[in-house]
Scaffold this motif. Sequence first.
Motif, mmCIF file in Angstrom:
data_model
loop_
_atom_site.group_PDB
_atom_site.id
_atom_site.type_symbol
_atom_site.label_atom_id
_atom_site.label_comp_id
_atom_site.label_asym_id
_atom_site.label_seq_id
_atom_site.Cartn_x
_atom_site.Cartn_y
_atom_site.Cartn_z
ATOM 1 N N ASP A 125 0.830 -1.212 0.000
ATOM 2 C CA ASP A 125 0.000 0.000 0.000
ATOM 3 C C ASP A 125 0.860 1.256 0.000
ATOM 4 N N ARG A 126 1.972 1.208 0.722
ATOM 5 C CA ARG A 126 2.855 2.374 0.749
ATOM 6 C C ARG A 126 3.471 2.638 -0.615
ATOM 7 N N HIS A 127 4.007 1.611 -1.235
ATOM 8 C CA HIS A 127 4.763 1.823 -2.466
ATOM 9 C C HIS A 127 3.881 1.864 -3.713
ATOM 10 N N GLU A 128 2.631 1.463 -3.591
ATOM 11 C CA GLU A 128 1.685 1.581 -4.704
ATOM 12 C C GLU A 128 0.895 2.885 -4.650
ATOM 13 N N ALA A 129 1.056 3.653 -3.573
ATOM 14 C CA ALA A 129 0.198 4.820 -3.340
ATOM 15 C C ALA A 129 0.224 5.829 -4.487
ATOM 16 N N ALA A 130 1.344 5.956 -5.170
ATOM 17 C CA ALA A 130 1.452 6.955 -6.239
ATOM 18 C C ALA A 130 0.911 6.459 -7.579
ATOM 19 N N GLU A 131 0.567 5.180 -7.672
ATOM 20 C CA GLU A 131 0.056 4.631 -8.921
ATOM 21 C C GLU A 131 -1.382 5.102 -9.179
ATOM 22 N N PRO A 132 -1.748 5.312 -10.448
ATOM 23 C CA PRO A 132 -3.126 5.740 -10.731
ATOM 24 C C PRO A 132 -4.168 4.710 -10.299
ATOM 25 N N ARG A 133 -3.817 3.425 -10.386
ATOM 26 C CA ARG A 133 -4.703 2.356 -9.914
ATOM 27 C C ARG A 133 -3.866 1.420 -9.042
ATOM 28 N N PRO A 134 -3.702 1.753 -7.760
ATOM 29 C CA PRO A 134 -2.816 0.978 -6.888
ATOM 30 C C PRO A 134 -3.225 -0.494 -6.805
ATOM 31 N N TRP A 135 -2.203 -1.353 -6.853
ATOM 32 C CA TRP A 135 -2.428 -2.786 -6.682
ATOM 33 C C TRP A 135 -2.449 -3.091 -5.194
ATOM 34 N N HIS A 136 -3.337 -3.980 -4.772
ATOM 35 C CA HIS A 136 -3.433 -4.382 -3.373
ATOM 36 C C HIS A 136 -3.242 -5.888 -3.279
ATOM 37 N N VAL A 137 -2.742 -6.342 -2.134
ATOM 38 C CA VAL A 137 -2.528 -7.768 -1.938
ATOM 39 C C VAL A 137 -3.813 -8.548 -2.196
ATOM 40 N N GLY A 138 -4.935 -7.986 -1.777
ATOM 41 C CA GLY A 138 -6.220 -8.652 -1.959
ATOM 42 C C GLY A 138 -6.654 -8.797 -3.410
ATOM 43 N N ASP A 139 -5.946 -8.140 -4.337
ATOM 44 C CA ASP A 139 -6.293 -8.275 -5.752
ATOM 45 C C ASP A 139 -5.876 -9.637 -6.307
ATOM 46 N N ALA A 140 -4.925 -10.293 -5.662
ATOM 47 C CA ALA A 140 -4.459 -11.600 -6.127
ATOM 48 C C ALA A 140 -5.347 -12.707 -5.543
ATOM 49 N N PRO A 141 -5.480 -13.851 -6.213
ATOM 50 C CA PRO A 141 -6.280 -14.961 -5.687
ATOM 51 C C PRO A 141 -5.747 -15.427 -4.334
ATOM 52 N N ASP A 142 -6.653 -15.833 -3.444
ATOM 53 C CA ASP A 142 -6.261 -16.248 -2.099
ATOM 54 C C ASP A 142 -5.244 -17.384 -2.117
ATOM 55 N N ASP A 143 -5.436 -18.355 -3.030
ATOM 56 C CA ASP A 143 -4.513 -19.489 -3.037
ATOM 57 C C ASP A 143 -3.099 -19.060 -3.447
ATOM 58 N N HIS A 144 -3.021 -18.042 -4.322
ATOM 59 C CA HIS A 144 -1.711 -17.543 -4.736
ATOM 60 C C HIS A 144 -1.017 -16.825 -3.582
ATOM 61 N N ILE A 145 -1.777 -16.035 -2.829
ATOM 62 C CA ILE A 145 -1.202 -15.334 -1.680
ATOM 63 C C ILE A 145 -0.746 -16.338 -0.623
ATOM 64 N N GLU A 146 -1.568 -17.351 -0.361
ATOM 65 C CA GLU A 146 -1.205 -18.363 0.634
ATOM 66 C C GLU A 146 0.076 -19.093 0.234
ATOM 67 N N LYS A 147 0.191 -19.408 -1.049
ATOM 68 C CA LYS A 147 1.409 -20.065 -1.526
ATOM 69 C C LYS A 147 2.619 -19.154 -1.372
ATOM 70 N N SER A 148 2.430 -17.888 -1.678
ATOM 71 C CA SER A 148 3.533 -16.922 -1.558
ATOM 72 C C SER A 148 3.961 -16.767 -0.107
ATOM 73 N N LEU A 149 2.997 -16.746 0.817
ATOM 74 C CA LEU A 149 3.316 -16.592 2.230
ATOM 75 C C LEU A 149 4.099 -17.793 2.764
ATOM 76 N N ARG A 150 3.803 -18.982 2.247
ATOM 77 C CA ARG A 150 4.523 -20.177 2.699
ATOM 78 C C ARG A 150 5.975 -20.170 2.234
ATOM 79 N N ALA A 151 6.273 -19.353 1.224
ATOM 80 C CA ALA A 151 7.629 -19.323 0.662
ATOM 81 C C ALA A 151 8.542 -18.313 1.351
#
Length: 207
Positions: A125-151
Motif C-alpha cells: 500500500d505504501r509503495h503503490e500509493a502513487a500509482e493511478p490504480r494501486p495494486w493491493h494484496v487482496g487483488d491476487a487470488p487467495d490461493d496464490h497469496i497463501e502459496k507466496s506466504l509459505r515461501a
Amino acid sequence: MYMPKHFAETRVDILHGLIRDCPFATLVANTAGGLAANHLPFELVGNALHGHVARGNELARLDGAEVLAIFRGPDGYISPNWYPTKQETHREVPTWNYAVAHVHGRLKVIEDAAWLRALLERLTDRHEAAEPRPWHVGDAPDDHIEKSLRAIVGIEIGIERIEGKFKLSQNHPERNRRGVIAGLRRRDGDGDTELATLMALQEESSP
C-alpha cells in the motif's frame, strides 16, 4: 563507522526520517560462511524494523543473530570549484557528501502468516500509493497469496543502537556550503537535487 564529531547526526527523528524515505537497506550478518550482505526493504514500526526474506535465504536460519542494517540517503561528488574559498586560496580538494543511518540489533525470525500478510499489505500500500490504480494484496487470488506466504518468513530487528553520519560540508564555512548547494542544483545529476535539499534543510536546522 568513522565519525568525526561535526558529521554525527544523533537526532532520532531525523534518522527515522531517513529510514522512512530510503527504506531499501543492506543487511549485514555474520554467518557460518563469513559475513553476508542482503538487500531488503524495511518498514520502521515503533522501535523495530520489519521485513521478509525467502525461506531459502540464510537469514531465515539466523534467529537471534546480531545484524547491521545500513540505510543510504542521497549522496554525490563535490567539486572544489564550488567553494568560494578555492578561488582565493586554491587549498581545496574534491570530496563526497552523503547521509547514512546504521541500525544495530538482533534478528528475530517470524513464521506467523497473519503477521506476514499484514506486513506485505503495508509495504504494498505504501509503495503503490502513487500509482493511478494501486495494486493491493487482496487483488491476487487467495490461493496464490497463501502459496507466496509459505515461501517466505518475516524478520524483525529490534533497534538496540542507531547511528547516523550526515557528511554535508559542515566542516566548511557557510559560504562554501552555499556554494555546494548551488553547484549540486546546477549540475542536477542523479540524486543531486535531493542532496542539495538535505543540505539546505541541515542549514535551516543548525543552531
